[in-house]
Design an enzyme around this catalytic site. Sequence first.
Site, PDB file in Angstrom:
ATOM      1  N   ARG A 112       0.364  -1.289  -0.257  1.00  0.00           N
ATOM      2  CA  ARG A 112      -0.104  -0.169   0.141  1.00  0.00           C
ATOM      3  C   ARG A 112       0.291   0.711  -0.323  1.00  0.00           C
ATOM      4  O   ARG A 112       0.174   2.353  -0.517  1.00  0.00           O
ATOM      5  CB  ARG A 112      -0.927  -0.193   1.014  1.00  0.00           C
ATOM      6  CG  ARG A 112      -2.433   0.959   1.206  1.00  0.00           C
ATOM      7  CD  ARG A 112      -2.994   0.709   2.294  1.00  0.00           C
ATOM      8  NE  ARG A 112      -3.355   0.092   3.063  1.00  0.00           N
ATOM      9  CZ  ARG A 112      -2.489  -0.471   4.469  1.00  0.00           C
ATOM     10  NH1 ARG A 112      -2.395   0.219   4.465  1.00  0.00           N
ATOM     11  NH2 ARG A 112      -2.677  -1.331   4.718  1.00  0.00           N
ATOM     12  N   TYR A 119     -15.938  21.744 -10.420  1.00  0.00           N
ATOM     13  CA  TYR A 119     -16.646  20.172 -11.421  1.00  0.00           C
ATOM     14  C   TYR A 119     -17.289  19.858 -10.180  1.00  0.00           C
ATOM     15  O   TYR A 119     -17.542  19.709  -9.104  1.00  0.00           O
ATOM     16  CB  TYR A 119     -15.245  18.508 -10.839  1.00  0.00           C
ATOM     17  CG  TYR A 119     -15.195  17.851 -11.171  1.00  0.00           C
ATOM     18  CD1 TYR A 119     -15.513  17.752 -12.269  1.00  0.00           C
ATOM     19  CD2 TYR A 119     -15.117  16.291 -10.355  1.00  0.00           C
ATOM     20  CE1 TYR A 119     -15.337  16.214 -13.218  1.00  0.00           C
ATOM     21  CE2 TYR A 119     -15.101  15.500 -11.252  1.00  0.00           C
ATOM     22  CZ  TYR A 119     -15.544  15.156 -12.009  1.00  0.00           C
ATOM     23  OH  TYR A 119     -15.573  13.852 -12.767  1.00  0.00           O
ATOM     24  N   ASP A 146      -7.605  22.837  -8.484  1.00  0.00           N
ATOM     25  CA  ASP A 146      -7.864  20.750  -9.012  1.00  0.00           C
ATOM     26  C   ASP A 146      -6.998  21.705 -10.180  1.00  0.00           C
ATOM     27  O   ASP A 146      -7.691  22.566 -11.640  1.00  0.00           O
ATOM     28  CB  ASP A 146      -9.320  20.811  -9.392  1.00  0.00           C
ATOM     29  CG  ASP A 146      -9.698  20.412 -10.192  1.00  0.00           C
ATOM     30  OD1 ASP A 146      -8.764  19.197 -11.093  1.00  0.00           O
ATOM     31  OD2 ASP A 146     -10.531  18.872 -10.350  1.00  0.00           O
ATOM     32  N   LYS A 175      -6.969  11.968 -16.654  1.00  0.00           N
ATOM     33  CA  LYS A 175      -7.429  13.037 -18.533  1.00  0.00           C
ATOM     34  C   LYS A 175      -6.318  12.687 -18.690  1.00  0.00           C
ATOM     35  O   LYS A 175      -5.985  11.809 -19.407  1.00  0.00           O
ATOM     36  CB  LYS A 175      -7.905  14.423 -17.812  1.00  0.00           C
ATOM     37  CG  LYS A 175      -9.484  14.379 -16.873  1.00  0.00           C
ATOM     38  CD  LYS A 175     -10.526  14.285 -17.333  1.00  0.00           C
ATOM     39  CE  LYS A 175     -10.941  13.999 -16.655  1.00  0.00           C
ATOM     40  NZ  LYS A 175     -12.004  14.421 -15.640  1.00  0.00           N
TER      41      LYS A 175
HETATM   42  C1  LIG Z   1     -13.090  14.471 -14.733  1.00  0.00           C
HETATM   43  C2  LIG Z   1     -12.718  15.364 -13.325  1.00  0.00           C
HETATM   44  C3  LIG Z   1     -12.506  15.402 -12.176  1.00  0.00           C
HETATM   45  C4  LIG Z   1     -12.133  13.709 -11.395  1.00  0.00           C
HETATM   46  O1  LIG Z   1     -11.727  12.729 -12.200  1.00  0.00           O
HETATM   47  P1  LIG Z   1     -11.691  11.186 -12.061  1.00  0.00           P
HETATM   48  O2  LIG Z   1     -10.067  10.038 -12.270  1.00  0.00           O
HETATM   49  O3  LIG Z   1     -13.460  11.376 -13.678  1.00  0.00           O
HETATM   50  O4  LIG Z   1     -12.190  11.027 -10.396  1.00  0.00           O
HETATM   51  C5  LIG Z   1     -11.350  16.090 -10.933  1.00  0.00           C
HETATM   52  N1  LIG Z   1     -11.717  17.549 -11.250  1.00  0.00           N
HETATM   53  C6  LIG Z   1     -11.821  17.975 -13.201  1.00  0.00           C
HETATM   54  C7  LIG Z   1     -11.349  19.266 -13.662  1.00  0.00           C
HETATM   55  C8  LIG Z   1     -12.349  16.524 -13.725  1.00  0.00           C
HETATM   56  O5  LIG Z   1     -11.968  17.252 -14.958  1.00  0.00           O
END
Ligand SMILES: *Cc1c(COP(=O)(O)O)cnc(C)c1O
Length: 392
Positions: free
Chosen positions: A55, A108, A180, A205
């Site tokens: 972990r 988000y 973020d 992403k």
């Molecule tokens: C997609 C996204 C997330 C979440 O990511 P996941 O891997 O799908 O949980 C968080 N913040 C932003 C800006 C995103 O585009």
Amino acid sequence: MKRATKIVSLGRDKKWTKGVINPPVVRASTVVFDSLEHLAKATAGRGKGELFYGRRGTDTHFALQAAIAELEGGVGTALYPSGAAAISGALLSFLKSGDHLLMVDSAYEPTRDLCDKLLAGLGIETTYYDPMIGAEIANLIRPNTKVLYLESPGSITMEVQDVPTLCQIAHQHGLVAMLDNTWSSPINCRPFELGVDISIQAATKYIVGHSDVMMGTATANEQHWEQLRENSYLLGQCVSADDAYLALRGLRTLGVRMAQQEKNALEIAHWLETRPEVDHIRHPAFPSCPGHEFFKRDYLGSNGLFSFVLKTGNRQAMKAFVEGMQHFKMGFSWGGYESLIVAEFGVDKIRTVTHWDSSKPMFRLHIGLEDTEDLIADLEAAFARYHEALSN
Ligand SMILES: *Cc1c(COP(=O)(O)O)cnc(C)c1O
């Protein structure tokens, strides 16, 4: 080292790669020790890059963590099984019952849900703020405010925040500033130079880049790394070595993918701007985007993601627009090599302190690596279907 060199080189230390190019996939739960001394040394170094327990990570994870931490400009990176987990992990590391959180209104949607449901249930109160608030954020800070959370550009509506001003005020009041940073990936913004304490990525992403792994990262500066790392451990967060390997593999081509997707997206956005049906473009590189001046000042580039608003239309016309696309697929998780389209119906419902007029049709596009001629032809056909639906 220049950016492109960093993307290729970081995390490829021989202690992890064992002399080949990519670090091997080291899958593990238990780690076996030769002696009590060995165990004691591993225990002391756990969480600090020493092999101790599955972990806590293996060479595959350590290589990825080192690469992301250095690209983002922080000192350490915690890995999470999704971007959403990185967001909850970062927030839960610095908030407790009775605390107050300042959350950007353009966050988000699942981040808002986390605040309104889980955090509210724990007795953590959230106040949403206008992404363009700037220095007036100071008026919203209370004695129990602990975290200022930014997302720049905002989800769907793409407002670019004045990150340095917001972080400076956060620090004057002893708050932790979290961003973020997914839109920029770790290469188009230098969050720690702008004053951010914790930078979050949905690695799902652009880092992974091929739409086949869920992962999140949270990277901290020196002052906040220990608390973030320890809490991510307490929450039991970890990712598989296979996924860490894929994320590292995706990372190596991030620079060229982003550059090409940025170029393709700008070409398509400029084409859309010439269309008589288009009201305006929501792309940080366009003056029609709120915070465009901060984009020019603080960001190194853009990517494949942007939105646009039409002057008029209805649900039937929007349906005709998005259905029947040849290349654009209908789907949410952007950052891969493929083009996507989403019709945005209810943005007004996920904004509580800013106003959004949802009566005008809005679409979000993610531009992939296809030839732009094919993508433009696809959009031209979509406009033809839209007009046909409007005239019926
Ligand atoms: C997609 C996204 C997330 C979440 O990511 P996941 O891997 O799908 O949980 C968080 N913040 C932003 C800006 C995103 O585009």
